[in-house]
Design an enzyme around this catalytic site. Structure first.
Site, short mmCIF file in Angstrom:
data_model
loop_
_atom_site.label_atom_id
_atom_site.label_comp_id
_atom_site.label_asym_id
_atom_site.label_seq_id
_atom_site.Cartn_x
_atom_site.Cartn_y
_atom_site.Cartn_z
N ASP A 1 28.15 18.69 -0.67
CA ASP A 1 28.27 19.47 0.56
C ASP A 1 28.59 20.90 0.14
O ASP A 1 29.73 21.23 -0.17
CB ASP A 1 29.37 18.88 1.44
CG ASP A 1 29.54 19.67 2.75
OD1 ASP A 1 29.00 20.80 2.83
OD2 ASP A 1 30.22 19.16 3.66
N LYS B 1 26.64 27.67 6.97
CA LYS B 1 27.35 28.95 6.90
C LYS B 1 26.46 30.11 6.40
O LYS B 1 25.71 30.64 7.18
CB LYS B 1 28.66 28.77 6.15
CG LYS B 1 29.54 27.78 6.95
CD LYS B 1 30.97 27.64 6.54
CE LYS B 1 31.69 26.81 7.59
NZ LYS B 1 32.32 25.59 7.12
N TYR C 1 36.19 18.26 3.99
CA TYR C 1 35.70 18.29 5.37
C TYR C 1 34.18 18.38 5.34
O TYR C 1 33.63 19.20 4.60
CB TYR C 1 36.29 19.50 6.11
CG TYR C 1 35.82 19.63 7.54
CD1 TYR C 1 36.19 18.69 8.50
CD2 TYR C 1 35.00 20.69 7.94
CE1 TYR C 1 35.77 18.81 9.81
CE2 TYR C 1 34.58 20.82 9.26
CZ TYR C 1 34.96 19.88 10.19
OH TYR C 1 34.54 20.00 11.50
C1 LIG Z 1 32.13 24.18 7.93
C2 LIG Z 1 31.81 22.98 7.12
C3 LIG Z 1 31.01 21.93 7.61
C4 LIG Z 1 30.60 21.85 9.06
O1 LIG Z 1 29.73 22.86 9.43
P1 LIG Z 1 29.62 23.22 11.01
O2 LIG Z 1 28.50 24.21 11.05
O3 LIG Z 1 30.95 23.77 11.41
O4 LIG Z 1 29.30 21.96 11.73
C5 LIG Z 1 30.63 20.92 6.75
N1 LIG Z 1 31.02 20.93 5.47
C6 LIG Z 1 31.80 21.91 4.96
C7 LIG Z 1 32.16 21.87 3.51
C8 LIG Z 1 32.24 22.94 5.77
O5 LIG Z 1 33.05 23.87 5.29
#
Ligand SMILES: *Cc1c(COP(=O)(O)O)cnc(C)c1O
Length: 431
Positions: A243, A271, A150
């Protein structure tokens, strides 16, 4: 908290009824609705260290921790003090501040692949922007991603997404154009031959991965897989984008790239970097980052990017994350991960545990989970029943098989013990 206690939920139920009238599904982000485990959501009144208190006064050990940002715990005193002081000095200027420079310096110092940083307000924006930059830098359109990963709700990246998409059983989404979907190539995680084939056939701008995927549950890379991705992308003229929105500052001081000694071209952060306030970033090689406006021609902007409250919370959080913090997190995550796997074994429930520093998953599957297909083959009903039982016993765990638990610095051994005791109870009932 307390074993076997049935918790009341009348105020949560009342708020949920009102919320359903006012907001789609009653929530502002799908996984919060707890539909995957067949129950109504819990409305939170406040957080306290590693614990949550809901609007009915029930107390829980919180293993969700806002899905990752709260590595230092709820309402951590240094974070609260710093954010309060920042608020007194003005909440937003739309002009540069010292805290942004300090936070960028902290990121560059910690994250091996980060020579320059651009802040955004969400991980979604950061991954969208990193992809735009990768396309500009390579002159190519396609992006290779992995099934079950994701990267936020970026249109083109929703294909075979994990997290809430997996939880709701949504393979992509209506509203994504055919052209956007066609630019995304999806490959199975840990599938070297699949990556080689896709690189040869599609000449992508970038290979985008969560180096430790944690949005299909935690599915660690096979030995050497990340190094293989580095070599294969370099050979194919594609960028490697990590990511690290979840893994950044969590699995090690400089994220998974620091731990695995594999350097991506671009890194997406989120995060933990915002310490519980909205902040994210993308970072990478200087020559690439200098393509971003106003240094270069790749446009990207944000009214609240580098917001003073968010940078204050992020800096205060990062300053708590020293070597001792990662050692503590490692020990805690192992005892939770191992303990859950042992509890399942003891109860005769088919499950396999996965864990690393700061991330844990119990898969309801006998075989180890190496891919999204494996994760989807888990017994989701058993997971849902487990989760409902744990909530009833005051343990707030991710209400989806396709998410990880988030141990923090403020979870104590007693929190782990209480959780494992509840797990033995619930798994015993399930068997
Ligand atoms: C949570 C998440 C996102 C998206 O971040 P948001 O601040 O919710 O838009 C992107 N990549 C990963 C791996 C994530 O866990």
């Amino acid at each position: 908290m307390g074993s076997g206690a049935r918790l009341t939920a009348s105020r949560s139920a009342e708020l949920y009824q009102r919320a359903l009238e006012l907001m789609p599904g009653g929530v502002n982000s799908p996984v919060r609705a707890m539909r995957a485990i067949g129950r109504d959501p819990i409305f939170v009144a406040r957080g306290d260290g590693a614990e949550l208190v809901d609007v009915d006064g029930n107390r829980y050990v919180d293993w969700v921790m806002s899905w990752g940002p709260l590595i230092a715990g709820h309402a951590q005193p240094d974070v609260v003090t710093t954010v309060t002081a920042a608020a007194r000095a003005g909440t937003s200027f739309g002009a540069p501040t010292r805290a942004e420079v300090d936070l960028a310096a902290e990121v560059v110092q910690r994250v091996p692949g980060a020579e320059m940083v651009r802040m955004t307000s969400s991980g979604t924006e950061a991954s969208m922007s990193a992809i735009r930059l990768a396309r500009a830098a390579t002159g190519r359109d396609r992006v290779l991603k992995f099934a079950g990963a994701y990267h936020g709700h970026v249109d083109g990246l929703l294909a075979d997404g994990g997290s809430g998409l997996a939880t709701q059983g949504i393979p992509a989404s209506p509203g994504v154009t055919a052209a956007q979907a066609a630019d995304t190539i999806v490959v199975a995680w840990n599938d070297r031959a699949g990556v080689e084939r896709a690189l040869g056939e599609h000449e992508p701008a970038a290979v985008l991965c969560e180096p430790y995927p944690a949005n299909m549950g935690l599915v660690l890379p096979d030995e050497g897989f990340l190094r293989f991705l580095r070599e294969a992308t370099t050979a194919a003229g594609a960028l490697l984008v990590f990511d690290e929105v979840i893994t950044g500052f969590r699995v090690a001081a400089g994220g998974a790239q620091d731990r695995e000694r594999v350097m991506p071209d671009l890194t997406i952060l989120g995060k933990v970097i915002g310490g519980g306030l909205p902040a994210a970033a993308y970072a990478g090689r200087r020559d690439l980052m200098e393509r971003v406006a106003p240094a270069g021609d790749v446009y990207q902007a944000g009214t609240l990017s580098g917001n003073p409250l968010a940078t204050a919370a992020g800096l205060a959080t990062l300053r708590l994350l020293d070597a001792a913090a990662y050692e503590r997190l490692e020990v805690l995550s192992r005892s939770l991960g191992q303990g859950l796997a042992e509890a399942a074994r003891g109860a005769g429930v088919e499950a396999s545990g996965a864990w690393t520093t700061g991330l844990v998953t119990l898969f309801f599957s006998r075989a180890p989970v190496r891919s999204y297909a494996d994760a989807r083959a888990c017994d989701l009903d058993a997971h849902a029943a487990f989760c409902r039982g744990m909530l009833d016993r005051g343990v707030y765990m991710p209400p989806s098989q396709f998410e990880a638990w988030f141990p923090s610095l403020v979870h104590s051994d007693a929190h782990v013990d209480l959780t494992l005791e509840a797990a033995r109870d619930v798994l015993g009932e399930l068997a």
